[in-house]
Design a protein around this motif. Structure first.
Motif, PDB file in Angstrom:
ATOM      1  N   HIS A 126       0.878  -1.175   0.000  1.00 46.26           N
ATOM      2  CA  HIS A 126       0.000   0.000   0.000  1.00 46.26           C
ATOM      3  C   HIS A 126       0.912   1.220   0.000  1.00 46.26           C
ATOM      4  O   HIS A 126       1.538   1.554   1.001  1.00 46.26           O
ATOM      5  N   MET A 127       1.024   1.871  -1.159  1.00 47.05           N
ATOM      6  CA  MET A 127       2.011   2.939  -1.310  1.00 47.05           C
ATOM      7  C   MET A 127       1.728   4.126  -0.394  1.00 47.05           C
ATOM      8  O   MET A 127       2.651   4.811   0.054  1.00 47.05           O
ATOM      9  N   GLY A 128       0.457   4.368  -0.107  1.00 48.83           N
ATOM     10  CA  GLY A 128       0.137   5.460   0.809  1.00 48.83           C
ATOM     11  C   GLY A 128       0.694   5.215   2.198  1.00 48.83           C
ATOM     12  O   GLY A 128       1.235   6.123   2.841  1.00 48.83           O
ATOM     13  N   GLU A 129       0.575   3.959   2.676  1.00 49.37           N
ATOM     14  CA  GLU A 129       1.127   3.616   3.987  1.00 49.37           C
ATOM     15  C   GLU A 129       2.645   3.735   3.974  1.00 49.37           C
ATOM     16  O   GLU A 129       3.254   4.260   4.919  1.00 49.37           O
ATOM     17  N   PHE A 130       3.271   3.237   2.906  1.00 46.27           N
ATOM     18  CA  PHE A 130       4.729   3.321   2.820  1.00 46.27           C
ATOM     19  C   PHE A 130       5.190   4.771   2.847  1.00 46.27           C
ATOM     20  O   PHE A 130       6.124   5.126   3.577  1.00 46.27           O
ATOM     21  N   ALA A 131       4.548   5.622   2.068  1.00 47.10           N
ATOM     22  CA  ALA A 131       4.944   7.030   2.008  1.00 47.10           C
ATOM     23  C   ALA A 131       4.817   7.691   3.381  1.00 47.10           C
ATOM     24  O   ALA A 131       5.704   8.440   3.814  1.00 47.10           O
ATOM     25  N   ARG A 132       3.702   7.398   4.072  1.00 48.57           N
ATOM     26  CA  ARG A 132       3.467   8.011   5.382  1.00 48.57           C
ATOM     27  C   ARG A 132       4.502   7.540   6.402  1.00 48.57           C
ATOM     28  O   ARG A 132       5.099   8.352   7.126  1.00 48.57           O
ATOM     29  N   LEU A 133       4.742   6.224   6.458  1.00 46.43           N
ATOM     30  CA  LEU A 133       5.688   5.690   7.428  1.00 46.43           C
ATOM     31  C   LEU A 133       7.120   6.118   7.112  1.00 46.43           C
ATOM     32  O   LEU A 133       7.905   6.405   8.026  1.00 46.43           O
ATOM     33  N   TYR A 134       7.463   6.162   5.837  1.00 48.89           N
ATOM     34  CA  TYR A 134       8.824   6.550   5.450  1.00 48.89           C
ATOM     35  C   TYR A 134       9.103   7.992   5.864  1.00 48.89           C
ATOM     36  O   TYR A 134      10.152   8.295   6.455  1.00 48.89           O
ATOM     37  N   ARG A 135       8.182   8.894   5.569  1.00 44.93           N
ATOM     38  CA  ARG A 135       8.371  10.298   5.933  1.00 44.93           C
ATOM     39  C   ARG A 135       8.443  10.463   7.455  1.00 44.93           C
ATOM     40  O   ARG A 135       9.264  11.225   7.969  1.00 44.93           O
ATOM     41  N   ALA A 136       7.577   9.732   8.190  1.00 41.91           N
ATOM     42  CA  ALA A 136       7.566   9.847   9.648  1.00 41.91           C
ATOM     43  C   ALA A 136       8.865   9.337  10.263  1.00 41.91           C
ATOM     44  O   ALA A 136       9.342   9.866  11.279  1.00 41.91           O
ATOM     45  N   THR A 137       9.458   8.319   9.648  1.00 44.60           N
ATOM     46  CA  THR A 137      10.674   7.719  10.196  1.00 44.60           C
ATOM     47  C   THR A 137      11.924   8.492   9.817  1.00 44.60           C
ATOM     48  O   THR A 137      12.820   8.711  10.651  1.00 44.60           O
ATOM     49  N   PHE A 138      12.008   8.942   8.549  1.00 41.36           N
ATOM     50  CA  PHE A 138      13.246   9.536   8.044  1.00 41.36           C
ATOM     51  C   PHE A 138      13.159  11.034   7.789  1.00 41.36           C
ATOM     52  O   PHE A 138      14.142  11.644   7.360  1.00 41.36           O
ATOM     53  N   HIS A 139      11.991  11.620   8.014  1.00 35.55           N
ATOM     54  CA  HIS A 139      11.805  13.068   7.880  1.00 35.55           C
ATOM     55  C   HIS A 139      12.091  13.573   6.467  1.00 35.55           C
ATOM     56  O   HIS A 139      12.546  14.696   6.270  1.00 35.55           O
ATOM     57  N   GLU A 140      11.859  12.719   5.500  1.00 30.60           N
ATOM     58  CA  GLU A 140      11.940  13.085   4.098  1.00 30.60           C
ATOM     59  C   GLU A 140      11.190  12.033   3.294  1.00 30.60           C
ATOM     60  O   GLU A 140      10.881  10.952   3.797  1.00 30.60           O
ATOM     61  N   THR A 141      10.869  12.324   2.054  1.00 29.88           N
ATOM     62  CA  THR A 141      10.175  11.353   1.216  1.00 29.88           C
ATOM     63  C   THR A 141      11.167  10.343   0.657  1.00 29.88           C
ATOM     64  O   THR A 141      12.374  10.605   0.560  1.00 29.88           O
TER      65      THR A 141
END
Length: 318
Positions: free
Chosen positions: A291-306
């Protein structure tokens, strides 16, 4: 002992990192594999002094979970240089002054909610007869007498300061042997008056470490699969509750968060290589995100960038 008060010298090696993506592929010691818990104000450093028959290393760490595989045929002693720390090792809490001794082949699973300052004394072959270690291939935590630990910390700090300011003293054989003897005698006394923790907790932690190792192996063999807790527990031969308890004990977080964190860092490791064949979508799917939306949200929250920015920077196009 701030590293800024030390200078590299012929007797003192200092390496520092402020970039997590540069640090992770070249971790300092014992085949370590860290997963940071936060990237805020990331910094780590290592200072090493080689004495005639042992090595003294001091590491500044950061909030993380980390697996370390020690292959120390003649022994290693690990302790913190400050009292304000919170660490667990193989599910055993060491939130009060504790040091670790071991020899042989030992796999350790650390959780550090906050950064710490570790000292690692690795022994050479000629020091194998000091009788510090009863059982090979086993983690041996000890609770030291406060005064003895203070002396060992002080001696270790002085060694690094001497290596920085007066490297000539450690390059002269007799002087270096005298410095080494002072450290070994201090550690002798720390071992002599130390206590060991309750054996029940040690045995429980072994079972939990085994379960976490099974989880890691399963994820490594099924990187692109959606992982469900019930199926994972069945593979490990335990209940979902037991699996969750094991992860909470050894990794300091829920099973769900742990699995997602592993998958996110695996995805980032692929993105920072900057391969032309990699896309954000293919990387996400290769690491269990469908689910790309979940990946994008979690990635940004973890690494503070897209994820796309990570990939662009790796390719030099950011």
């Amino acid at each position: 002992m701030p590293f800024q008060n030390l200078s590299p010298s012929p007797a003192l090696s200092i390496v520092q990192f402020s970039d997590i993506d540069a640090f992770r592929p070249v971790e300092f010691v014992a085949d370590a594999r860290s997963v940071p818990l936060t990237l805020a104000n990331f910094h780590t450093a290592r200072a090493i002094v080689q004495l005639p028959h042992c090595q003294v290393a001091v590491l500044t760490s950061f909030p993380r979970i980390v697996d370390v595989s020690y292959r120390a045929a003649h022994g290693v002693v690990i302790f913190q240089l400050k009292d304000a720390y919170e660490v667990s090792v193989n599910g055993l809490s060491v939130n009060r002054p504790t040091f670790v001794g071991m020899r042989g082949n030992v796999d350790l699973k650390f959780v550090e909610p906050h950064g710490s300052l570790h000292a690692i004394i690795t022994l050479g072959a000629s020091l194998r007869d000091r009788e510090w270690f009863d059982t090979p291939d086993e983690l041996c935590p000890f609770t030291p007498h406060a005064d003895d630990l203070a002396v060992v910390r002080s001696v270790t700090t002085r060694i690094l300061q001497t290596a920085s300011a007066r490297p000539d003293l450690l390059q002269e054989p007799n002087s270096a042997l005298a410095v080494q003897e002072g450290l070994l005698l201090a550690i002798d006394e720390m071992f002599r008056r130390s206590r060991t923790p309750e054996l029940t907790n040690r045995f429980a932690s072994r079972g939990y470490c085994r379960l976490v190792r099974m989880i890691d192996e399963y994820v490594a063999f099924h990187p692109a699969a959606a992982i469900y807790s019930a199926e994972l527990a069945e593979q490990c031969g335990v209940s979902v509750r037991t699996l969750g308890t094991a992860v909470a004990s050894v990794r300091g977080m829920s099973l769900h968060r742990y699995l997602r964190l592993k998958q996110l860092w695996s995805a980032r490791a692929q993105l920072v290589k900057g391969s032309d064949a990699v896309t954000v979508t293919s990387c996400a799917r290769a690491n269990g995100f469908h689910h790309m939306g979940e990946f994008a949200r979690l990635y940004r929250a973890t690494f503070h960038e897209t994820a796309s920015r990570t990939l662009a920077r790796a390719r030099g196009s950011d």
